[in-house]
Design an enzyme around this catalytic site. Structure first.
Site, PDB file in Angstrom:
ATOM      1  CE1 TYR A  31       1.051  -0.260   4.428  1.00  0.00           C
ATOM      2  CE2 TYR A  31       0.035   1.910   4.345  1.00  0.00           C
ATOM      3  CZ  TYR A  31       0.822   0.985   4.994  1.00  0.00           C
ATOM      4  OH  TYR A  31       1.396   1.307   6.193  1.00  0.00           O
ATOM      5  NE  ARG A  50       6.987   4.194   0.571  1.00  0.00           N
ATOM      6  CZ  ARG A  50       6.699   5.099   1.511  1.00  0.00           C
ATOM      7  NH1 ARG A  50       7.624   5.469   2.384  1.00  0.00           N
ATOM      8  NH2 ARG A  50       5.496   5.619   1.596  1.00  0.00           N
ATOM      9  NE  ARG A  99      -4.999 -19.322   3.441  1.00  0.00           N
ATOM     10  CZ  ARG A  99      -4.163 -20.156   4.044  1.00  0.00           C
ATOM     11  NH1 ARG A  99      -4.134 -21.442   3.702  1.00  0.00           N
ATOM     12  NH2 ARG A  99      -3.358 -19.729   4.998  1.00  0.00           N
ATOM     13  CG  HIS A 101       1.164 -20.886   2.436  1.00  0.00           C
ATOM     14  ND1 HIS A 101       0.066 -21.686   2.669  1.00  0.00           N
ATOM     15  CD2 HIS A 101       1.403 -20.243   3.607  1.00  0.00           C
ATOM     16  CE1 HIS A 101      -0.334 -21.524   3.918  1.00  0.00           C
ATOM     17  NE2 HIS A 101       0.460 -20.654   4.520  1.00  0.00           N
ATOM     18  CE  LYS A 148       3.179   3.359   3.372  1.00  0.00           C
ATOM     19  NZ  LYS A 148       3.290   3.306   4.819  1.00  0.00           N
ATOM     20  CG  LEU A 204       8.305   2.650   4.722  1.00  0.00           C
ATOM     21  CD1 LEU A 204       8.084   1.401   3.877  1.00  0.00           C
ATOM     22  CD2 LEU A 204       6.995   3.381   4.934  1.00  0.00           C
TER      23      LEU A 204
HETATM   24  N1  PDD Z   1       2.794   5.174   7.135  1.00  0.00           N
HETATM   25  N2  PDD Z   1       7.418   4.038   8.862  1.00  0.00           N
HETATM   26  C1  PDD Z   1       6.279   3.313   8.824  1.00  0.00           C
HETATM   27  C2  PDD Z   1       6.265   1.975   9.461  1.00  0.00           C
HETATM   28  C3  PDD Z   1       5.151   3.833   8.167  1.00  0.00           C
HETATM   29  O1  PDD Z   1       4.027   3.105   8.106  1.00  0.00           O
HETATM   30  C4  PDD Z   1       5.204   5.137   7.599  1.00  0.00           C
HETATM   31  C5  PDD Z   1       4.037   5.751   6.888  1.00  0.00           C
HETATM   32  C6  PDD Z   1       6.412   5.846   7.698  1.00  0.00           C
HETATM   33  C7  PDD Z   1       6.573   7.228   7.098  1.00  0.00           C
HETATM   34  O2  PDD Z   1       6.667   7.157   5.704  1.00  0.00           O
HETATM   35  P1  PDD Z   1       6.148   8.345   4.767  1.00  0.00           P
HETATM   36  O3  PDD Z   1       6.895   9.544   5.138  1.00  0.00           O
HETATM   37  O4  PDD Z   1       6.458   7.873   3.399  1.00  0.00           O
HETATM   38  O5  PDD Z   1       4.663   8.490   5.040  1.00  0.00           O
HETATM   39  C8  PDD Z   1       7.495   5.273   8.321  1.00  0.00           C
HETATM   40  C9  PDD Z   1       1.578   5.580   6.469  1.00  0.00           C
HETATM   41  C10 PDD Z   1       1.340   7.046   6.494  1.00  0.00           C
HETATM   42  C11 PDD Z   1       0.422   4.765   7.005  1.00  0.00           C
HETATM   43  O6  PDD Z   1       0.665   3.597   7.286  1.00  0.00           O
HETATM   44  O7  PDD Z   1      -0.696   5.272   7.119  1.00  0.00           O
END
Ligand code: PDD
Length: 286
Positions: A31, A50, A99, A101, A148, A204
């Site tokens: 996401y 990303r 389903r 894995h 992510k 991240l």
């Molecule tokens: N999350 N680290 C984690 C684990 C995150 O989930 C996020 C962002 C960040 C910051 O990344 P960025 O600057 O690209 O938003 C760091 C989003 C906002 C969310 O999960 O809603």
């Protein structure tokens, strides 16, 4: 709301995601959350890069998700958010299949979903102004936090624990290092230098983090990319979380103990000012 779903713009309530979707069954997907300031997407190309990176590493796709930038703009327009502060959420999964894995023998089409939401910038700005509390918790996530992925169980539990403790964020600690928050990156100030973890598979690579580091480089704020150890944290003058939904928010206490003066510090305030200029927001706030 009008959503984007597999090449169509349709009423969100008409979106039908299969119970066989691997995102639903296996959290087998990615996401992104983008911010839009008055209809202008913030660093959309970085979010796409990303997503492309995650898709390659998850072996979802070798493709380029750049087409989602005009999709995001269209979603904002169709939902009357073209002038507003908003977020746009995208999710891409490996699609619907019986389903197993392992990847499905016949790869189904990816499921691609997008939805914008109005963003309560005033509430965020109040937290940026006042600062927030954080707690620390063991990092119970897996070892590929650089992707992510939608599998956020550990983040959900840690963030809920923070809420129950009256804190805005949980800072996750792995091997004695304050790694990052559940939905934000973490930074601290030692001797006037902004310190944050280098990119690795354990964090991240945040778009806001990258923007902040670029602003530091451009404006002469000293930076050191190195782990922040829990054992040294009592010496920090300031701490802050940075992310799409928190921008640069000072952290005033960690586990109930004040950080530095216990008030938002000069580095956080400087970064807020630089970030405001970057997104075209007046500074100081009225
Ligand atoms: N999350 N680290 C984690 C684990 C995150 O989930 C996020 C962002 C960040 C910051 O990344 P960025 O600057 O690209 O938003 C760091 C989003 C906002 C969310 O999960 O809603």
């Amino acid at each position: 709301m009008i959503a984007y779903f597999n090449n169509d713009f349709i009423d969100k309530d008409l979106v039908r995601i299969s119970p066989d979707d691997r995102g639903f069954l296996l959290a087998d997907g990615l996401y992104e959350v983008l911010r839009s300031y008055g209809g202008k997407l913030f660093r959309a190309a970085d979010h796409i890069a990303r997503l492309n990176y995650g898709a390659r590493h998850l072996r979802l796709s070798q493709g380029d998700f750049s087409y989602l930038v005009p999709v995001a703009e269209e979603l904002l327009r169709r939902n009357g958010l073209a002038e507003a502060e908003a977020t746009v959420y995208f999710q891409v999964t490996r699609g619907a299949a019986k389903r197993t894995h392992a990847f499905p023998a016949q790869p189904p089409p990816l499921t691609v979903y997008g939805l914008p939401s109005p963003f309560d910038a005033q509430a965020m700005l109040r937290r940026m102004e006042s600062g927030v509390a954080a707690i620390t918790l063991p990092d119970q996530r897996w070892a590929r936090c650089d992707m992510k992925t939608v599998g956020l169980t550990a983040n959900v539990l840690a963030n809920q624990a923070a809420h129950e403790a009256g804190a805005a964020e949980a800072i996750l600690v792995r091997d004695g290092v304050l790694i990052e928050g559940t939905h934000s990156n973490f930074m601290a100030v030692f001797g006037g230098t902004l310190v944050t973890a280098p990119t690795s598979n354990y964090i991240l690579s945040g778009i806001t983090r990258k923007a902040v580091l670029e602003l530091c480089a451009r404006h002469g704020v000293p930076v050191e990319l190195r782990p922040i150890y829990a054992s040294e944290f009592h010496q920090a003058e300031e701490a802050m979380i940075v992310g799409t939904t928190v921008e640069v928010t000072p952290v005033l206490t960690v586990d109930g103990r004040p950080v530095g003066s216990g008030r938002p510090g000069p580095v956080a305030r400087r970064l807020q000012e630089l970030f405001a200029a970057e997104v075209g927001r007046p500074w100081p706030q009225g």
